[in-house]
Write a protein that holds these residues in place. Sequence first.
Motif, PDB file in Angstrom:
ATOM      1  N   LEU A  85     -59.551  13.897  17.974  1.00 28.35           N
ATOM      2  CA  LEU A  85     -59.054  12.685  18.623  1.00 28.35           C
ATOM      3  C   LEU A  85     -57.555  12.769  18.890  1.00 28.35           C
ATOM      4  O   LEU A  85     -57.068  12.332  19.939  1.00 28.35           O
ATOM      5  CB  LEU A  85     -59.371  11.467  17.754  1.00 28.35           C
ATOM      6  CG  LEU A  85     -60.846  11.130  17.569  1.00 28.35           C
ATOM      7  CD1 LEU A  85     -61.015   9.974  16.596  1.00 28.35           C
ATOM      8  CD2 LEU A  85     -61.502  10.789  18.897  1.00 28.35           C
ATOM      9  N   GLU A  86     -56.818  13.358  17.942  1.00 29.49           N
ATOM     10  CA  GLU A  86     -55.374  13.539  18.138  1.00 29.49           C
ATOM     11  C   GLU A  86     -55.123  14.463  19.328  1.00 29.49           C
ATOM     12  O   GLU A  86     -54.235  14.207  20.154  1.00 29.49           O
ATOM     13  CB  GLU A  86     -54.754  14.127  16.874  1.00 29.49           C
ATOM     14  CG  GLU A  86     -53.244  14.301  16.961  1.00 29.49           C
ATOM     15  CD  GLU A  86     -52.657  14.939  15.719  1.00 29.49           C
ATOM     16  OE1 GLU A  86     -51.503  15.415  15.784  1.00 29.49           O
ATOM     17  OE2 GLU A  86     -53.351  14.970  14.675  1.00 29.49           O
ATOM     18  N   LEU A  87     -55.881  15.549  19.417  1.00 30.28           N
ATOM     19  CA  LEU A  87     -55.735  16.473  20.533  1.00 30.28           C
ATOM     20  C   LEU A  87     -56.092  15.808  21.851  1.00 30.28           C
ATOM     21  O   LEU A  87     -55.424  16.018  22.876  1.00 30.28           O
ATOM     22  CB  LEU A  87     -56.622  17.703  20.301  1.00 30.28           C
ATOM     23  CG  LEU A  87     -56.580  18.796  21.373  1.00 30.28           C
ATOM     24  CD1 LEU A  87     -55.155  19.333  21.563  1.00 30.28           C
ATOM     25  CD2 LEU A  87     -57.546  19.938  21.016  1.00 30.28           C
ATOM     26  N   ARG A  88     -57.123  14.985  21.831  1.00 29.65           N
ATOM     27  CA  ARG A  88     -57.535  14.263  23.038  1.00 29.65           C
ATOM     28  C   ARG A  88     -56.379  13.389  23.545  1.00 29.65           C
ATOM     29  O   ARG A  88     -56.044  13.385  24.727  1.00 29.65           O
ATOM     30  CB  ARG A  88     -58.771  13.405  22.738  1.00 29.65           C
ATOM     31  CG  ARG A  88     -59.319  12.656  23.944  1.00 29.65           C
ATOM     32  CD  ARG A  88     -60.444  11.733  23.528  1.00 29.65           C
ATOM     33  NE  ARG A  88     -61.613  12.438  23.048  1.00 29.65           N
ATOM     34  CZ  ARG A  88     -62.540  12.979  23.826  1.00 29.65           C
ATOM     35  NH1 ARG A  88     -62.425  12.895  25.151  1.00 29.65           N
ATOM     36  NH2 ARG A  88     -63.584  13.594  23.305  1.00 29.65           N
ATOM     37  N   MET A  89     -55.787  12.641  22.637  1.00 29.45           N
ATOM     38  CA  MET A  89     -54.693  11.756  23.033  1.00 29.45           C
ATOM     39  C   MET A  89     -53.451  12.534  23.456  1.00 29.45           C
ATOM     40  O   MET A  89     -52.736  12.144  24.378  1.00 29.45           O
ATOM     41  CB  MET A  89     -54.355  10.800  21.885  1.00 29.45           C
ATOM     42  CG  MET A  89     -55.500   9.861  21.509  1.00 29.45           C
ATOM     43  SD  MET A  89     -56.180   8.986  22.943  1.00 29.45           S
ATOM     44  CE  MET A  89     -57.651   8.252  22.239  1.00 29.45           C
ATOM     45  N   LYS A  97     -54.494  15.955  32.395  1.00 31.29           N
ATOM     46  CA  LYS A  97     -55.890  15.555  32.201  1.00 31.29           C
ATOM     47  C   LYS A  97     -55.953  14.129  31.653  1.00 31.29           C
ATOM     48  O   LYS A  97     -56.405  13.883  30.542  1.00 31.29           O
ATOM     49  CB  LYS A  97     -56.599  16.543  31.278  1.00 31.29           C
ATOM     50  CG  LYS A  97     -56.543  17.987  31.779  1.00 31.29           C
ATOM     51  CD  LYS A  97     -57.268  18.927  30.847  1.00 31.29           C
ATOM     52  CE  LYS A  97     -57.121  20.373  31.316  1.00 31.29           C
ATOM     53  NZ  LYS A  97     -57.666  20.594  32.654  1.00 31.29           N
ATOM     54  N   LYS A  98     -55.466  13.176  32.440  1.00 28.93           N
ATOM     55  CA  LYS A  98     -55.415  11.785  31.990  1.00 28.93           C
ATOM     56  C   LYS A  98     -56.804  11.231  31.700  1.00 28.93           C
ATOM     57  O   LYS A  98     -56.971  10.361  30.850  1.00 28.93           O
ATOM     58  CB  LYS A  98     -54.715  10.916  33.048  1.00 28.93           C
ATOM     59  CG  LYS A  98     -53.339  11.422  33.474  1.00 28.93           C
ATOM     60  CD  LYS A  98     -52.363  11.489  32.312  1.00 28.93           C
ATOM     61  CE  LYS A  98     -50.985  11.957  32.766  1.00 28.93           C
ATOM     62  NZ  LYS A  98     -50.046  12.159  31.654  1.00 28.93           N
ATOM     63  N   TRP A  99     -57.810  11.758  32.413  1.00 28.14           N
ATOM     64  CA  TRP A  99     -59.179  11.276  32.248  1.00 28.14           C
ATOM     65  C   TRP A  99     -59.758  11.611  30.881  1.00 28.14           C
ATOM     66  O   TRP A  99     -60.816  11.119  30.496  1.00 28.14           O
ATOM     67  CB  TRP A  99     -60.086  11.905  33.309  1.00 28.14           C
ATOM     68  CG  TRP A  99     -59.908  13.400  33.399  1.00 28.14           C
ATOM     69  CD1 TRP A  99     -59.094  14.081  34.258  1.00 28.14           C
ATOM     70  CD2 TRP A  99     -60.535  14.400  32.579  1.00 28.14           C
ATOM     71  NE1 TRP A  99     -59.167  15.438  34.029  1.00 28.14           N
ATOM     72  CE2 TRP A  99     -60.049  15.662  33.003  1.00 28.14           C
ATOM     73  CE3 TRP A  99     -61.440  14.347  31.534  1.00 28.14           C
ATOM     74  CZ2 TRP A  99     -60.433  16.862  32.434  1.00 28.14           C
ATOM     75  CZ3 TRP A  99     -61.835  15.546  30.945  1.00 28.14           C
ATOM     76  CH2 TRP A  99     -61.336  16.785  31.395  1.00 28.14           C
ATOM     77  N   ILE A 100     -59.060  12.471  30.126  1.00 23.45           N
ATOM     78  CA  ILE A 100     -59.605  12.935  28.856  1.00 23.45           C
ATOM     79  C   ILE A 100     -59.660  11.821  27.821  1.00 23.45           C
ATOM     80  O   ILE A 100     -60.366  11.911  26.830  1.00 23.45           O
ATOM     81  CB  ILE A 100     -58.775  14.137  28.357  1.00 23.45           C
ATOM     82  CG1 ILE A 100     -59.659  15.132  27.609  1.00 23.45           C
ATOM     83  CG2 ILE A 100     -57.617  13.706  27.485  1.00 23.45           C
ATOM     84  CD1 ILE A 100     -58.995  16.470  27.393  1.00 23.45           C
ATOM     85  N   ASN A 101     -58.893  10.745  28.049  1.00 25.79           N
ATOM     86  CA  ASN A 101     -58.962   9.555  27.193  1.00 25.79           C
ATOM     87  C   ASN A 101     -59.907   8.556  27.859  1.00 25.79           C
ATOM     88  O   ASN A 101     -59.551   7.923  28.847  1.00 25.79           O
ATOM     89  CB  ASN A 101     -57.580   8.941  27.018  1.00 25.79           C
ATOM     90  CG  ASN A 101     -57.602   7.690  26.153  1.00 25.79           C
ATOM     91  OD1 ASN A 101     -58.636   7.315  25.606  1.00 25.79           O
ATOM     92  ND2 ASN A 101     -56.471   7.024  26.041  1.00 25.79           N
ATOM     93  N   PRO A 102     -61.125   8.391  27.330  1.00 27.35           N
ATOM     94  CA  PRO A 102     -62.125   7.563  28.010  1.00 27.35           C
ATOM     95  C   PRO A 102     -62.047   6.077  27.689  1.00 27.35           C
ATOM     96  O   PRO A 102     -62.816   5.291  28.241  1.00 27.35           O
ATOM     97  CB  PRO A 102     -63.441   8.136  27.482  1.00 27.35           C
ATOM     98  CG  PRO A 102     -63.121   8.497  26.059  1.00 27.35           C
ATOM     99  CD  PRO A 102     -61.670   8.974  26.079  1.00 27.35           C
ATOM    100  N   ARG A 103     -61.136   5.690  26.803  1.00 28.82           N
ATOM    101  CA  ARG A 103     -61.147   4.303  26.326  1.00 28.82           C
ATOM    102  C   ARG A 103     -60.857   3.329  27.465  1.00 28.82           C
ATOM    103  O   ARG A 103     -60.152   3.649  28.426  1.00 28.82           O
ATOM    104  CB  ARG A 103     -60.126   4.147  25.199  1.00 28.82           C
ATOM    105  CG  ARG A 103     -60.534   4.945  23.964  1.00 28.82           C
ATOM    106  CD  ARG A 103     -59.518   4.843  22.850  1.00 28.82           C
ATOM    107  NE  ARG A 103     -59.990   5.562  21.665  1.00 28.82           N
ATOM    108  CZ  ARG A 103     -59.299   5.685  20.551  1.00 28.82           C
ATOM    109  NH1 ARG A 103     -58.091   5.132  20.454  1.00 28.82           N
ATOM    110  NH2 ARG A 103     -59.800   6.354  19.525  1.00 28.82           N
ATOM    111  N   ARG A 104     -61.434   2.146  27.329  1.00 28.91           N
ATOM    112  CA  ARG A 104     -61.317   1.161  28.400  1.00 28.91           C
ATOM    113  C   ARG A 104     -59.875   0.680  28.539  1.00 28.91           C
ATOM    114  O   ARG A 104     -59.095   0.700  27.597  1.00 28.91           O
ATOM    115  CB  ARG A 104     -62.253  -0.022  28.146  1.00 28.91           C
ATOM    116  CG  ARG A 104     -61.964  -0.836  26.913  1.00 28.91           C
ATOM    117  CD  ARG A 104     -63.108  -1.779  26.609  1.00 28.91           C
ATOM    118  NE  ARG A 104     -62.839  -2.587  25.406  1.00 28.91           N
ATOM    119  CZ  ARG A 104     -62.306  -3.793  25.421  1.00 28.91           C
ATOM    120  NH1 ARG A 104     -61.972  -4.343  26.582  1.00 28.91           N
ATOM    121  NH2 ARG A 104     -62.109  -4.457  24.310  1.00 28.91           N
TER     122      ARG A 104
END
Length: 393
Positions: A85-89, A97-104
């Motif tokens: 999750l840290e890597l994702r953010m 890759k802004k889309w990599i964070n899927p949160r609403r």
Amino acid sequence: MSRHLSSLHFMNTFSSKLDKALNNLSLAQYPPDAFRTMRKFTSTEVAGLLGVTEAYIRQVSLKGQGPEPETLANGRRLYTLEQVLELRMYLAENGRKKWINPRRVEGEECQIIAVTNFKGGSSKTSTTIHLGHWLALRGYRVLAVDMDPQASLTSLHGALPDFDYRDGDTLYSSIRFDDPIPTQQIVRKTHIAGFDVICAGLELTEFETSVALEMRKSGGTGFLLRVSQALEQVADDYDVILLDCAPSLNFLTLSSLTAATGVLIPVPAQMLDVDSTAKFLELAASYMQILDEAGAGAQWDFAKFLITKFEANDHPQANMQALMRQVFGEDLLLNAVSKSTAVSDALTWKQSLYEVQRARFSAPKTYDRAIESINAANAEIENLIVTAWGREL
């Protein structure tokens, strides 16, 4: 003729014996001082979760960017879920890759999905737990709410700290009519980052009695809003809330369907299960008509059927699947969840397939087929969620 067996004695005896045996089993698996943890993920798995290549993950690690994974003697890199999750953010904030964070984001409502059917054994809890864990691994903030007094979803999490349904630690404490408590007080963190639960217990059955008494006093359909009002208190903290409903169309289930923005109906491709589903839909329709006439009808973003426990080589099941495809059309998910001993084994260990190491299974290919089936169904449901948010796929 006098009967010798006391019903009270029978129920009390085996209720106590079974409760003690199951409690001992739970304590053996997860002692009070045990700290349950999520397994670690290889760079290959991390790449799959993030939707990037393994080479990209390796490049980021070699540059010293993002979290520092554990490196084994053979050079393999292992990440905790917190690190994933840290890597994702990190990639969402610092990469392209802004889309990599899927949160609403602002303007996108929390999706509340009720998983429901009339018949027990249709895989409602398995569907809920695997969907919830999948979404958490994908980076969403997920709350799973156990709406079934039998508490199967709750028991899958072992011994949760400070939880005791006898002390009012269930949803009922937030939806009761007299002196409800804030919903935040009954949310429990789990060992899976991004995945929280609200537990269930026998006291949930009290909602049925309290609704009947409330309707006798004031009438109306206000009880339908109890679940919705409770979930509104925590909705800002989550992207998706999953409701694991009881196998009955009672007041609690009706309140759950009213709160829902989407509905999933798991159905095994068996004649008895499909027939039971038909009766469930008929009864639900009669209730919904009454609610519509009272101005309390529910509106959903989507409602879909999901075939579960499917055996493609079983000819009667294949025929039933074809019938369901003909009847339900686009409202039947394209992907069916296969019947698998891997799933039943994992649930026996009180885990989802996402928690269990592949190496633990004596037949890893059985695990591969099961996880592929579940992943495909969950990805299809995820697409329904982002479509409801108005995003392009």
